[in-house]
Design a protein around this motif. Sequence first.
Motif, mmCIF file in Angstrom:
data_model
loop_
_atom_site.group_PDB
_atom_site.id
_atom_site.type_symbol
_atom_site.label_atom_id
_atom_site.label_comp_id
_atom_site.label_asym_id
_atom_site.label_seq_id
_atom_site.Cartn_x
_atom_site.Cartn_y
_atom_site.Cartn_z
ATOM 1 N N ARG A 2 0.959 -1.084 0.161
ATOM 2 C CA ARG A 2 0.082 0.099 -0.150
ATOM 3 C C ARG A 2 1.007 1.116 -0.123
ATOM 4 O O ARG A 2 1.558 1.534 1.079
ATOM 5 C CB ARG A 2 -0.733 0.153 1.288
ATOM 6 C CG ARG A 2 -1.862 -1.161 1.212
ATOM 7 C CD ARG A 2 -2.961 -0.952 2.591
ATOM 8 N NE ARG A 2 -3.408 -2.164 2.479
ATOM 9 C CZ ARG A 2 -3.817 -2.722 3.582
ATOM 10 N NH1 ARG A 2 -3.063 -2.593 4.792
ATOM 11 N NH2 ARG A 2 -4.627 -3.879 3.595
ATOM 12 N N ILE A 25 6.947 -2.049 -8.429
ATOM 13 C CA ILE A 25 5.762 -2.974 -8.338
ATOM 14 C C ILE A 25 5.824 -4.361 -8.900
ATOM 15 O O ILE A 25 5.478 -5.357 -8.086
ATOM 16 C CB ILE A 25 4.573 -1.958 -9.184
ATOM 17 C CG1 ILE A 25 4.448 -1.032 -8.239
ATOM 18 C CG2 ILE A 25 3.385 -3.038 -9.333
ATOM 19 C CD1 ILE A 25 3.631 0.055 -9.180
ATOM 20 N N CYS A 48 -6.292 -5.642 -6.158
ATOM 21 C CA CYS A 48 -5.613 -4.299 -6.593
ATOM 22 C C CYS A 48 -6.388 -3.027 -6.564
ATOM 23 O O CYS A 48 -7.790 -3.189 -6.905
ATOM 24 C CB CYS A 48 -5.119 -4.485 -7.945
ATOM 25 S SG CYS A 48 -3.893 -5.612 -8.333
ATOM 26 N N ARG A 49 -6.067 -2.063 -6.157
ATOM 27 C CA ARG A 49 -6.832 -0.761 -5.872
ATOM 28 C C ARG A 49 -5.759 0.188 -6.550
ATOM 29 O O ARG A 49 -4.690 0.371 -6.444
ATOM 30 C CB ARG A 49 -7.212 -0.169 -4.676
ATOM 31 C CG ARG A 49 -8.481 -1.105 -4.103
ATOM 32 C CD ARG A 49 -8.877 -0.866 -2.991
ATOM 33 N NE ARG A 49 -8.343 0.484 -2.462
ATOM 34 C CZ ARG A 49 -9.369 1.174 -1.833
ATOM 35 N NH1 ARG A 49 -10.378 0.687 -1.634
ATOM 36 N NH2 ARG A 49 -9.120 2.404 -1.587
ATOM 37 N N PHE A 50 -6.321 1.211 -7.413
ATOM 38 C CA PHE A 50 -5.500 2.303 -7.779
ATOM 39 C C PHE A 50 -6.014 3.715 -8.029
ATOM 40 O O PHE A 50 -7.358 3.825 -8.210
ATOM 41 C CB PHE A 50 -4.995 1.829 -9.506
ATOM 42 C CG PHE A 50 -4.162 2.879 -9.944
ATOM 43 C CD1 PHE A 50 -2.665 2.801 -9.882
ATOM 44 C CD2 PHE A 50 -4.537 3.979 -10.619
ATOM 45 C CE1 PHE A 50 -1.843 3.580 -10.503
ATOM 46 C CE2 PHE A 50 -3.406 4.973 -11.270
ATOM 47 C CZ PHE A 50 -2.354 4.718 -11.144
ATOM 48 N N ALA A 57 -8.977 5.808 -4.741
ATOM 49 C CA ALA A 57 -8.537 4.595 -5.098
ATOM 50 C C ALA A 57 -9.954 3.422 -5.489
ATOM 51 O O ALA A 57 -10.615 3.463 -4.736
ATOM 52 C CB ALA A 57 -7.450 3.898 -4.226
ATOM 53 N N VAL A 65 -2.740 -2.285 -14.075
ATOM 54 C CA VAL A 65 -1.978 -1.288 -13.278
ATOM 55 C C VAL A 65 -1.047 -0.542 -13.894
ATOM 56 O O VAL A 65 -0.836 0.558 -14.004
ATOM 57 C CB VAL A 65 -1.478 -1.839 -12.041
ATOM 58 C CG1 VAL A 65 -0.392 -1.028 -11.187
ATOM 59 C CG2 VAL A 65 -2.606 -2.395 -11.157
ATOM 60 N N ILE A 69 -0.822 3.468 -14.463
ATOM 61 C CA ILE A 69 0.412 4.261 -14.175
ATOM 62 C C ILE A 69 0.846 5.046 -15.295
ATOM 63 O O ILE A 69 1.232 6.673 -15.231
ATOM 64 C CB ILE A 69 1.500 3.444 -13.696
ATOM 65 C CG1 ILE A 69 1.079 2.832 -12.275
ATOM 66 C CG2 ILE A 69 2.775 4.195 -13.600
ATOM 67 C CD1 ILE A 69 2.147 1.841 -11.970
ATOM 68 N N TYR A 81 -1.800 6.417 -6.003
ATOM 69 C CA TYR A 81 -1.728 5.496 -4.965
ATOM 70 C C TYR A 81 -2.123 4.036 -5.371
ATOM 71 O O TYR A 81 -2.934 4.017 -6.324
ATOM 72 C CB TYR A 81 -2.961 5.756 -3.999
ATOM 73 C CG TYR A 81 -3.270 4.713 -3.024
ATOM 74 C CD1 TYR A 81 -2.177 4.506 -1.807
ATOM 75 C CD2 TYR A 81 -4.161 3.927 -3.052
ATOM 76 C CE1 TYR A 81 -2.325 3.723 -0.751
ATOM 77 C CE2 TYR A 81 -4.469 3.167 -1.992
ATOM 78 C CZ TYR A 81 -3.514 2.873 -0.771
ATOM 79 O OH TYR A 81 -3.809 1.796 0.069
ATOM 80 N N VAL A 82 -1.267 3.266 -5.128
ATOM 81 C CA VAL A 82 -1.637 1.833 -5.499
ATOM 82 C C VAL A 82 -1.568 0.910 -4.360
ATOM 83 O O VAL A 82 -0.716 0.956 -3.485
ATOM 84 C CB VAL A 82 -0.690 1.194 -6.689
ATOM 85 C CG1 VAL A 82 0.864 1.234 -5.934
ATOM 86 C CG2 VAL A 82 -0.821 0.006 -7.083
ATOM 87 N N GLU A 83 -2.547 -0.196 -4.351
ATOM 88 C CA GLU A 83 -2.715 -1.069 -3.337
ATOM 89 C C GLU A 83 -2.649 -2.338 -3.954
ATOM 90 O O GLU A 83 -3.417 -2.663 -4.686
ATOM 91 C CB GLU A 83 -3.854 -0.833 -2.375
ATOM 92 C CG GLU A 83 -4.185 -1.834 -1.286
ATOM 93 C CD GLU A 83 -5.288 -1.273 -0.777
ATOM 94 O OE1 GLU A 83 -6.177 -2.399 -0.394
ATOM 95 O OE2 GLU A 83 -5.435 -0.185 -0.246
ATOM 96 N N ILE A 84 -1.898 -3.363 -3.607
ATOM 97 C CA ILE A 84 -1.808 -4.760 -4.143
ATOM 98 C C ILE A 84 -1.508 -5.532 -3.197
ATOM 99 O O ILE A 84 -0.463 -5.794 -2.309
ATOM 100 C CB ILE A 84 -0.623 -4.745 -5.125
ATOM 101 C CG1 ILE A 84 -0.825 -3.733 -6.361
ATOM 102 C CG2 ILE A 84 -0.475 -6.326 -5.868
ATOM 103 C CD1 ILE A 84 0.471 -3.771 -7.099
#
Length: 114
Positions: A2, A25, A48-50, A57, A65, A69, A81-84
């Motif tokens: 995150r 990433i 994933c959230r972006f 996000a 993803v 980007i 912001y990226v959440e994986i």
Amino acid sequence: MRKTFQLHVEGKNRDRVLDAVKHEIRKYIKRERRRDLPEGADFWDFDCRFGRSKEDAAMAHLSAVTGLINTVAAEGGSQFYVEILAKTGKRQPRPAGVAEGRGMEEADEGGDGA
């Protein structure tokens, strides 16, 4: 993972920063896929959230993803912001008769040379 990534770092080329972020990433995903699978799991899957910030996000597919980007960078965004998050996955069995005869159809179409 995150994390909010900054694309404007003073003293660094923006393109090199973008490449470094993508590399980080990819490295994280490879590291997670190398972990041992728990009993009963077939593969590692990822949620994933972006977004441009943590608050906006939205869910995204892992394969999208990098494109997201690139979109933020092309629009001149300063951060994203990226959440994986890794999760286990279980393969679903194929329904009977689906995709098994596919190889035979392809062979029949071009097999005689006429």
